[in-house]
Design an enzyme around this catalytic site. Sequence first.
Site, PDB file in Angstrom:
ATOM      1  N   ASP A  47      -0.349   4.811  -5.006  1.00  0.00           N
ATOM      2  CA  ASP A  47      -1.426   3.990  -5.593  1.00  0.00           C
ATOM      3  C   ASP A  47      -2.781   4.441  -5.059  1.00  0.00           C
ATOM      4  O   ASP A  47      -3.823   3.934  -5.482  1.00  0.00           O
ATOM      5  CB  ASP A  47      -1.175   2.495  -5.381  1.00  0.00           C
ATOM      6  CG  ASP A  47      -1.170   2.098  -3.919  1.00  0.00           C
ATOM      7  OD1 ASP A  47      -1.235   2.988  -3.042  1.00  0.00           O
ATOM      8  OD2 ASP A  47      -1.079   0.882  -3.642  1.00  0.00           O
ATOM      9  N   SER A  48      -2.780   5.436  -4.167  1.00  0.00           N
ATOM     10  CA  SER A  48      -4.035   6.085  -3.757  1.00  0.00           C
ATOM     11  C   SER A  48      -4.734   6.681  -4.970  1.00  0.00           C
ATOM     12  O   SER A  48      -5.904   7.050  -4.896  1.00  0.00           O
ATOM     13  CB  SER A  48      -3.767   7.179  -2.712  1.00  0.00           C
ATOM     14  OG  SER A  48      -2.740   8.045  -3.143  1.00  0.00           O
ATOM     15  N   ASP A  86       4.938   4.383  -6.292  1.00  0.00           N
ATOM     16  CA  ASP A  86       4.393   3.349  -5.403  1.00  0.00           C
ATOM     17  C   ASP A  86       4.315   2.022  -6.147  1.00  0.00           C
ATOM     18  O   ASP A  86       3.824   1.968  -7.282  1.00  0.00           O
ATOM     19  CB  ASP A  86       2.968   3.772  -5.007  1.00  0.00           C
ATOM     20  CG  ASP A  86       2.694   3.546  -3.532  1.00  0.00           C
ATOM     21  OD1 ASP A  86       3.545   2.958  -2.845  1.00  0.00           O
ATOM     22  OD2 ASP A  86       1.617   3.975  -3.080  1.00  0.00           O
ATOM     23  N   LYS A 116       8.335   2.882  -3.480  1.00  0.00           N
ATOM     24  CA  LYS A 116       7.829   2.614  -2.121  1.00  0.00           C
ATOM     25  C   LYS A 116       7.049   1.302  -2.153  1.00  0.00           C
ATOM     26  O   LYS A 116       6.368   1.023  -3.140  1.00  0.00           O
ATOM     27  CB  LYS A 116       6.905   3.748  -1.660  1.00  0.00           C
ATOM     28  CG  LYS A 116       6.220   3.469  -0.316  1.00  0.00           C
ATOM     29  CD  LYS A 116       5.510   4.673   0.234  1.00  0.00           C
ATOM     30  CE  LYS A 116       4.105   4.883  -0.254  1.00  0.00           C
ATOM     31  NZ  LYS A 116       3.162   3.774  -0.021  1.00  0.00           N
ATOM     32  N   GLU A 118       4.778  -1.557   0.595  1.00  0.00           N
ATOM     33  CA  GLU A 118       4.164  -1.750   1.906  1.00  0.00           C
ATOM     34  C   GLU A 118       4.641  -3.048   2.553  1.00  0.00           C
ATOM     35  O   GLU A 118       4.708  -4.081   1.877  1.00  0.00           O
ATOM     36  CB  GLU A 118       2.629  -1.784   1.763  1.00  0.00           C
ATOM     37  CG  GLU A 118       2.055  -0.476   1.254  1.00  0.00           C
ATOM     38  CD  GLU A 118       0.538  -0.499   1.117  1.00  0.00           C
ATOM     39  OE1 GLU A 118      -0.108  -1.470   1.573  1.00  0.00           O
ATOM     40  OE2 GLU A 118      -0.009   0.475   0.558  1.00  0.00           O
ATOM     41  N   GLU A 185       1.894   4.964   8.880  1.00  0.00           N
ATOM     42  CA  GLU A 185       0.504   5.436   8.711  1.00  0.00           C
ATOM     43  C   GLU A 185      -0.402   4.981   9.853  1.00  0.00           C
ATOM     44  O   GLU A 185      -0.414   3.796  10.227  1.00  0.00           O
ATOM     45  CB  GLU A 185      -0.039   4.908   7.362  1.00  0.00           C
ATOM     46  CG  GLU A 185      -1.470   5.338   7.096  1.00  0.00           C
ATOM     47  CD  GLU A 185      -1.901   5.199   5.635  1.00  0.00           C
ATOM     48  OE1 GLU A 185      -1.058   4.863   4.780  1.00  0.00           O
ATOM     49  OE2 GLU A 185      -3.090   5.436   5.375  1.00  0.00           O
TER      50      GLU A 185
HETATM   51  O1  KIV Z   1      -0.658   5.782  -1.950  1.00  0.00           O
HETATM   52  C1  KIV Z   1      -0.485   6.722  -1.181  1.00  0.00           C
HETATM   53  O2  KIV Z   1      -0.904   7.856  -1.424  1.00  0.00           O
HETATM   54  C2  KIV Z   1       0.248   6.473   0.054  1.00  0.00           C
HETATM   55  C3  KIV Z   1       0.252   7.560   1.072  1.00  0.00           C
HETATM   56  C4  KIV Z   1      -0.956   7.451   1.889  1.00  0.00           C
HETATM   57  C5  KIV Z   1       1.489   7.550   1.886  1.00  0.00           C
HETATM   58  O3  KIV Z   1       0.774   5.430   0.225  1.00  0.00           O
END
Ligand code: KIV
Length: 281
Positions: A47-48, A86, A116, A118, A185
């Site tokens: 989600d970056s 994500d 993934k 958090e 992280e």
């Molecule tokens: O969203 C992302 O790119 C991430 C990485 C920083 C692991 O969660």
Amino acid sequence: MSKPKITIPFIQQAKAEGRKLVMITAYDYPFGLMADEAEVDIVLVGDSLGMVVMGLDGTVPVTMEQMIHHIKAVMRGCKTALVIGDMPFMSYNTCIRDAISNAGRLMKEGGCDAVKLEGGVDFSETVHSIVKAGIPVQGHIGLTPQTASALGGFKMQGKDAAAAKQIIDDARALENAGVFSIVLEAVPAPLGELTARAVNVPVIGIGAGPDVDGQVLVTHDLVGLFDKFLPKFVKQYTQIRPIIIDAISQYKKEVQEKVFPGQEHSFKMSEETLAELQKLI
Ligand code: KIV
């Protein structure tokens, strides 16, 4: 000949075999292709993308629809690496039913291999339920960007002993909940090592020092394509941005100076057809 697809067991076995895992992010088809050519193990559609692709200040506004759109594009390019989608903010935080349903959407509609999310101890029940539904989950602890404001910003986590112990507890809770790996992280390197030693699943670090089971970087950071800010833990392996700007500037100059397009970039028409056409107009 195409390489065999990387599987969850291959990722899990890496730790016991002492094989360091290599993970990068990708958000579109060309980067999916390049990740496969570079033979990385895992591609995260992170989600970056909210920051490095959409120009937002953080990841919070990213939606399920945007994630699915980008996962689909990456999946068209990435045939070998394990692709993780994500889960965006509030797609798993409201209730377990939503979490399972949204994790399922990323796999069914996006086509990724795993998801993934958090969170540590507080999300272990959610993780367990998603895993029980048949969806492989990667955890993400330490600095969790979706809740960075509650953590005091994009800062190193696990500074004092109690906070560091909580991160190890988070890792253990995620392992018990059934994750196949954990992203850790922005923590001090010794805590990275202790966390990796505390669990049997691979711990993939981003700013967690060298003594973890693998590394992940945001690709736009490592190739120098995003220059708004650069976290301390990023190593830039190249600077692609000035190369692109230079190419665009050269193109602009050649258009303005009538150098481009030349004969070699133009389609031809026979003299007869041209003469005939001129009679018609
Ligand atoms: O969203 C992302 O790119 C991430 C990485 C920083 C692991 O969660």
